[in-house]
Design an enzyme around this catalytic site. Structure first.
Site, PDB file in Angstrom:
ATOM      1  N   HIS A 124     -25.427  -8.512 -18.019  1.00 20.44           N
ATOM      2  CA  HIS A 124     -23.729  -8.805 -17.146  1.00 20.44           C
ATOM      3  C   HIS A 124     -23.849 -10.182 -17.549  1.00 20.44           C
ATOM      4  O   HIS A 124     -22.907 -10.520 -17.734  1.00 20.44           O
ATOM      5  CB  HIS A 124     -23.592  -8.864 -15.655  1.00 20.44           C
ATOM      6  CG  HIS A 124     -22.503  -9.599 -14.522  1.00 20.44           C
ATOM      7  ND1 HIS A 124     -21.632  -8.749 -15.398  1.00 20.44           N
ATOM      8  CD2 HIS A 124     -22.509  -9.998 -14.620  1.00 20.44           C
ATOM      9  CE1 HIS A 124     -20.222  -9.314 -14.548  1.00 20.44           C
ATOM     10  NE2 HIS A 124     -20.799 -10.336 -13.594  1.00 20.44           N
ATOM     11  N   ARG A 148     -27.457 -16.094 -10.892  1.00 22.27           N
ATOM     12  CA  ARG A 148     -26.066 -17.231 -10.975  1.00 22.27           C
ATOM     13  C   ARG A 148     -25.254 -16.588  -9.777  1.00 22.27           C
ATOM     14  O   ARG A 148     -25.596 -15.571  -9.377  1.00 22.27           O
ATOM     15  CB  ARG A 148     -25.361 -17.084 -11.767  1.00 22.27           C
ATOM     16  CG  ARG A 148     -23.442 -17.595 -11.719  1.00 22.27           C
ATOM     17  CD  ARG A 148     -22.131 -17.053 -13.011  1.00 22.27           C
ATOM     18  NE  ARG A 148     -22.048 -15.766 -13.350  1.00 22.27           N
ATOM     19  CZ  ARG A 148     -21.467 -14.973 -12.907  1.00 22.27           C
ATOM     20  NH1 ARG A 148     -20.204 -15.269 -11.823  1.00 22.27           N
ATOM     21  NH2 ARG A 148     -21.969 -13.710 -13.277  1.00 22.27           N
ATOM     22  N   HIS A 182     -26.006  -7.343 -13.243  1.00 23.06           N
ATOM     23  CA  HIS A 182     -24.871  -6.775 -12.346  1.00 23.06           C
ATOM     24  C   HIS A 182     -25.359  -5.507 -11.416  1.00 23.06           C
ATOM     25  O   HIS A 182     -25.642  -4.536 -11.961  1.00 23.06           O
ATOM     26  CB  HIS A 182     -23.593  -5.889 -12.898  1.00 23.06           C
ATOM     27  CG  HIS A 182     -22.929  -6.738 -11.878  1.00 23.06           C
ATOM     28  ND1 HIS A 182     -23.008  -6.010 -10.127  1.00 23.06           N
ATOM     29  CD2 HIS A 182     -22.016  -7.630 -11.176  1.00 23.06           C
ATOM     30  CE1 HIS A 182     -21.445  -5.963 -10.237  1.00 23.06           C
ATOM     31  NE2 HIS A 182     -21.138  -7.498 -10.188  1.00 23.06           N
ATOM     32  N   GLU A 234     -18.872 -12.403  -1.577  1.00 22.68           N
ATOM     33  CA  GLU A 234     -19.673 -11.518  -2.201  1.00 22.68           C
ATOM     34  C   GLU A 234     -20.565 -12.213  -1.832  1.00 22.68           C
ATOM     35  O   GLU A 234     -21.021 -13.397  -1.091  1.00 22.68           O
ATOM     36  CB  GLU A 234     -19.232 -12.291  -3.925  1.00 22.68           C
ATOM     37  CG  GLU A 234     -17.707 -12.027  -4.364  1.00 22.68           C
ATOM     38  CD  GLU A 234     -17.384 -11.617  -6.296  1.00 22.68           C
ATOM     39  OE1 GLU A 234     -18.143 -11.198  -6.868  1.00 22.68           O
ATOM     40  OE2 GLU A 234     -16.934 -12.539  -6.458  1.00 22.68           O
ATOM     41  N   ARG A 294     -28.031 -11.052  -6.259  1.00 21.44           N
ATOM     42  CA  ARG A 294     -27.770  -9.640  -7.254  1.00 21.44           C
ATOM     43  C   ARG A 294     -28.743  -9.782  -7.888  1.00 21.44           C
ATOM     44  O   ARG A 294     -29.052  -8.518  -8.085  1.00 21.44           O
ATOM     45  CB  ARG A 294     -26.873 -10.645  -8.565  1.00 21.44           C
ATOM     46  CG  ARG A 294     -26.247  -9.480  -8.962  1.00 21.44           C
ATOM     47  CD  ARG A 294     -25.139  -9.841  -9.678  1.00 21.44           C
ATOM     48  NE  ARG A 294     -24.449 -10.667  -9.186  1.00 21.44           N
ATOM     49  CZ  ARG A 294     -22.631 -11.141  -9.910  1.00 21.44           C
ATOM     50  NH1 ARG A 294     -23.066 -11.665 -10.964  1.00 21.44           N
ATOM     51  NH2 ARG A 294     -21.671 -11.617  -9.151  1.00 21.44           N
TER      52      ARG A 294
HETATM   53  P1  FAD Z   1     -15.731 -15.656 -22.775  1.00 20.91           P
HETATM   54  O1  FAD Z   1     -14.861 -15.557 -22.253  1.00 20.91           O
HETATM   55  O2  FAD Z   1     -16.149 -14.591 -23.098  1.00 20.91           O
HETATM   56  O3  FAD Z   1     -14.987 -15.914 -24.350  1.00 20.91           O
HETATM   57  C1  FAD Z   1     -15.630 -16.269 -25.540  1.00 20.91           C
HETATM   58  C2  FAD Z   1     -14.522 -16.449 -26.315  1.00 20.91           C
HETATM   59  O4  FAD Z   1     -15.709 -17.125 -27.546  1.00 20.91           O
HETATM   60  C3  FAD Z   1     -14.213 -15.279 -26.426  1.00 20.91           C
HETATM   61  O5  FAD Z   1     -12.872 -15.681 -27.329  1.00 20.91           O
HETATM   62  C4  FAD Z   1     -15.031 -14.496 -28.112  1.00 20.91           C
HETATM   63  O6  FAD Z   1     -14.452 -13.702 -29.105  1.00 20.91           O
HETATM   64  C5  FAD Z   1     -15.098 -16.358 -29.174  1.00 20.91           C
HETATM   65  N1  FAD Z   1     -16.801 -16.615 -29.363  1.00 20.91           N
HETATM   66  C6  FAD Z   1     -17.515 -14.972 -29.342  1.00 20.91           C
HETATM   67  N2  FAD Z   1     -18.215 -15.243 -30.394  1.00 20.91           N
HETATM   68  C7  FAD Z   1     -17.946 -16.349 -31.455  1.00 20.91           C
HETATM   69  C8  FAD Z   1     -17.702 -16.162 -32.841  1.00 20.91           C
HETATM   70  N3  FAD Z   1     -19.220 -16.279 -33.576  1.00 20.91           N
HETATM   71  N4  FAD Z   1     -16.578 -16.958 -33.913  1.00 20.91           N
HETATM   72  C9  FAD Z   1     -15.557 -17.349 -33.273  1.00 20.91           C
HETATM   73  N5  FAD Z   1     -15.462 -17.011 -31.917  1.00 20.91           N
HETATM   74  C10 FAD Z   1     -16.301 -16.444 -30.520  1.00 20.91           C
HETATM   75  N6  FAD Z   1     -17.012 -14.379 -12.749  1.00 20.91           N
HETATM   76  C11 FAD Z   1     -16.448 -14.998 -11.801  1.00 20.91           C
HETATM   77  O7  FAD Z   1     -17.360 -15.948 -11.780  1.00 20.91           O
HETATM   78  N7  FAD Z   1     -16.344 -14.411 -11.522  1.00 20.91           N
HETATM   79  C12 FAD Z   1     -15.791 -12.866 -11.097  1.00 20.91           C
HETATM   80  O8  FAD Z   1     -15.049 -11.832 -10.821  1.00 20.91           O
HETATM   81  C13 FAD Z   1     -16.466 -12.220 -12.953  1.00 20.91           C
HETATM   82  N8  FAD Z   1     -16.160 -10.738 -13.156  1.00 20.91           N
HETATM   83  C14 FAD Z   1     -16.937 -10.118 -14.162  1.00 20.91           C
HETATM   84  C15 FAD Z   1     -16.330  -9.509 -14.594  1.00 20.91           C
HETATM   85  C16 FAD Z   1     -16.979  -8.535 -15.785  1.00 20.91           C
HETATM   86  C17 FAD Z   1     -16.578  -7.371 -16.368  1.00 20.91           C
HETATM   87  C18 FAD Z   1     -17.636  -9.441 -16.840  1.00 20.91           C
HETATM   88  C19 FAD Z   1     -18.147  -9.438 -18.211  1.00 20.91           C
HETATM   89  C20 FAD Z   1     -17.655 -11.012 -16.678  1.00 20.91           C
HETATM   90  C21 FAD Z   1     -17.356 -11.893 -15.562  1.00 20.91           C
HETATM   91  N9  FAD Z   1     -18.158 -12.474 -14.651  1.00 20.91           N
HETATM   92  C22 FAD Z   1     -17.295 -13.311 -13.577  1.00 20.91           C
HETATM   93  C23 FAD Z   1     -18.371 -13.583 -15.537  1.00 20.91           C
HETATM   94  C24 FAD Z   1     -17.136 -13.725 -16.755  1.00 20.91           C
HETATM   95  O9  FAD Z   1     -15.812 -13.318 -16.857  1.00 20.91           O
HETATM   96  C25 FAD Z   1     -17.497 -15.202 -17.524  1.00 20.91           C
HETATM   97  O10 FAD Z   1     -18.811 -15.403 -17.503  1.00 20.91           O
HETATM   98  C26 FAD Z   1     -17.141 -16.058 -17.543  1.00 20.91           C
HETATM   99  O11 FAD Z   1     -15.143 -15.442 -17.966  1.00 20.91           O
HETATM  100  C27 FAD Z   1     -17.265 -16.596 -19.542  1.00 20.91           C
HETATM  101  O12 FAD Z   1     -15.934 -17.497 -20.102  1.00 20.91           O
HETATM  102  P2  FAD Z   1     -16.289 -18.659 -21.751  1.00 20.91           P
HETATM  103  O13 FAD Z   1     -15.532 -18.470 -21.545  1.00 20.91           O
HETATM  104  O14 FAD Z   1     -17.348 -18.509 -20.960  1.00 20.91           O
HETATM  105  O15 FAD Z   1     -16.849 -16.856 -22.625  1.00 20.91           O
HETATM  106  C1  SIN Z   2     -18.168  -9.071  -9.514  1.00 20.42           C
HETATM  107  O1  SIN Z   2     -17.060  -9.187  -9.584  1.00 20.42           O
HETATM  108  O2  SIN Z   2     -18.785  -8.146  -9.070  1.00 20.42           O
HETATM  109  C2  SIN Z   2     -18.408 -10.004 -10.980  1.00 20.42           C
HETATM  110  C3  SIN Z   2     -18.382 -11.366 -10.460  1.00 20.42           C
HETATM  111  C4  SIN Z   2     -19.064 -11.921 -11.071  1.00 20.42           C
HETATM  112  O3  SIN Z   2     -19.865 -11.730 -11.942  1.00 20.42           O
HETATM  113  O4  SIN Z   2     -19.470 -13.747 -10.434  1.00 20.42           O
END
Ligand code: FAD
Ligand code: SIN
Length: 483
Positions: free
Chosen positions: A329, A365, A222, A110, A269
């Site tokens: 994003h 990032r 993004h 990427e 990015r």
């Molecule tokens: P999340 O997975 O967002 O989980 C947050 C949790 O907190 C959820 O369960 C939610 O319900 C809970 N929550 C939130 N607020 C509250 C509240 N007030 N009370 C109780 N619970 C709450 N990153 C990569 O490294 N590679 C990728 O390919 C990639 N692709 C992506 C594609 C998309 C479409 C998106 C949106 C992001 C992508 N990212 C990618 C970024 C990455 O997915 C996220 O940064 C990462 O998954 C965040 O994980 P997390 O566990 O911190 O939060």
């Molecule tokens: C993507 O698949 O382009 C998202 C990757 C990322 O947010 O790190």
């Protein structure tokens, strides 16, 4: 009852922390909607990792370069040095990444990575596969539809959390350790790629409690989301598409990215998003992602979900180009933590994943470092808390437990206005005077009788605006126009 751990969030960070906490501990995981309504579930491209020991220094360097060298280098080292062991542990426990034709792990590339080092699962459904795996491993209780609205903090100790279980009912639970894994802030912006569960309330609680947020001006946009729907949540077109040959053109098929950066579509990015923004504003030409480097069967197999989604929307890939635009994003900024993922000034409170800011991502990032951050820093937090074995005594929590109103009539219109304000004034290009005006408008909203959840969202939005105001020069994802 006192839990050993409360984990706020069931994304990669929260569920991996839960996986690593021994079964003998009493653990409660809270999440806002269903467990899979989180950004993790939607992740496409993959998870970055050092490919082997010799790649660690290059992964570190790529992370620092993409982050405009604003990163906390120690945190970057923790990320990369732990990557091999953490990925191996996931694989040993049954997570299946895609393999190449020789049956070896298939690494993709990427933007801003100097080599292919991103693992993926089910083609472009890495997040979904990792999330399903972590859920299947979860040996602790998950309470759904639990929306955290307060942290019980007194004298530098966190006693637990308060949360809504319905429109009018609240609960309070106590724990020796609390881990915030509540993700980023996507719903604060008009256009974004995030899950609808993600609105930054817990960051707002931290503002209210006087806990430090860090780098809140560093918001990542993004470059390539599908432009053709009216929903706030935009379908992502993974950077892995560009990593494997897709490219960006205007409506005349001109590949303008090279006018902005020597690496064209594979520049960091923030550079690509800004270039698209600038080119569109200068020329008013429509911008597209072109896939004509791909052979159809390969494309369909490598990116099955993107292929199917766009097919449903009427696009015949890889033959047709698709209209794109940048959208919000990812939050590099968040709740400030030390190198052990501990929130500053609170003995037994941790923050991990997108909610946290250890400084690992700097000003921008590096692609696919976020899933890795979730895996590595959840491990760090669990290890630190097990070692410290901190215990609370509930009788020392003498604050009055407040009762909150979840929503008010006026919330909807203010929420909509906030999203527009943030998109127009705190997105890819900012300027001081509009930031200042926006802060005043947000302050007016904060003085209205709004519901608790909107109040917290407003505090988080304000922290983004204020941090953007305070950084007078452009850096990474924070771009200040002097006009
Ligand atoms: P999340 O997975 O967002 O989980 C947050 C949790 O907190 C959820 O369960 C939610 O319900 C809970 N929550 C939130 N607020 C509250 C509240 N007030 N009370 C109780 N619970 C709450 N990153 C990569 O490294 N590679 C990728 O390919 C990639 N692709 C992506 C594609 C998309 C479409 C998106 C949106 C992001 C992508 N990212 C990618 C970024 C990455 O997915 C996220 O940064 C990462 O998954 C965040 O994980 P997390 O566990 O911190 O939060
Ligand atoms: C993507 O698949 O382009 C998202 C990757 C990322 O947010 O790190």
């Amino acid at each position: 009852m006192i839990y050993d751990y409360i984990i706020i969030g069931s994304g990669i960070a929260g569920l991996n922390a839960a996986r690593l906490i021994p079964k003998s501990k009493k653990v409660l995981i809270l999440c806002k909607k269903s467990p899979w309504e989180c950004n993790t579930f939607y992740a496409q491209g993959g998870i970055a990792t050092a490919v082997d020991d010799t790649d660690i220094s290059n992964h570190i360097q790529d992370t620092l370069t993409a982050g405009a060298n604003y990163n906390n280098k120690e945190a970057v080292e923790v990320l990369s040095k732990n990557s091999l062991e953490c990925i191996e542990d996931l694989i040993d426990n049954g997570l299946e990444f895609d393999l190449n034709s020789e049956g070896e792990l298939a690494f993709t590339k990427e933007a801003a990575h100097s080599r292919s080092r991103i693992l993926h699962a089910d083609g472009d459904a890495t997040g979904r596969m990792m999330h399903l795996f972590l859920l299947s491993q979860c040996k602790h209780d998950i309470e759904t539809n639990a929306v955290v609205n307060d942290l019980l903090i007194h004298d530098g100790i966190c006693y637990g959390v308060q949360y809504f279980v319905s429109e009018t009912e609240e609960k309070t639970v106590y724990a020796h350790n609390t881990i915030i894994a509540s993700g980023g802030i996507g719903s604060i912006y008009k256009y974004h790629t995030n899950s609808t569960a993600i609105a930054g309330e817990v960051q707002g609680i931290c503002v209210e409690k006087g806990l430090a947020l860090k780098d809140m001006e560093m918001m990542q946009f993004h470059p390539t989301v599908f432009k053709g729907t009216s929903f706030a949540r935009k379908a992502l077109l993974s950077e892995a598409l560009r990593g494997e040959g897709a490219y960006i053109v205007d409506e005349n098929d001109y590949r303008f990215l090279f006018d902005y950066h020597i690496d064209g579509e594979l520049a960091p990015r923030d550079v690509v998003s800004r270039a698209i923004f600038d080119y569109f504003h200068k020329t008013k030409l429509q911008i597209y992602l072109s896939f004509d480097n791909f052979e159809k069967n390969f494309f369909r197999k490598r990116f099955p979900n993107i292929y199917a989604n766009l097919n449903d929307l009427g696009y015949d890939l890889p033959f047709e180009k698709v209209p794109i635009s940048p959208a919000f994003h990812y939050a590099m900024g968040g709740i400030e933590t030390d190198i052990n993922a501990k929130v500053l000034d609170v003995k037994n409170l941790y923050a991990i994943g997108e909610a946290a800011c250890s400084g690992v991502h700097g000003a921008n990032r590096l692609a696919s470092n976020s899933l890795l951050e979730g895996v590595v820093f959840s491990k760090v937090a669990v290890e630190d808390s097990l070692k410290k074995n901190f215990k609370i005594s509930c009788e020392n929590y003498t604050n009055i437990i407040k009762s909150y109103v979840r929503n008010q009539e006026i919330d909807k219109s203010i929420k909509d206005r906030l999203r527009v304000l943030m998109w127009e004034n705190a997105a890819i290009v900012r300027n001081s005077s509009s930031l200042e005006k926006t802060i005043k408008e947000v302050d007016n909203f904060l003085n209205e009788k709004v519901g608790r959840l909107l109040f917290l969202r407003l505090l988080t939005a304000r922290s983004i605006l204020e941090a953007a105001m305070n950084r007078k020069e452009s850096l990474g994802a924070h771009f200040i126009s002097k006009k």
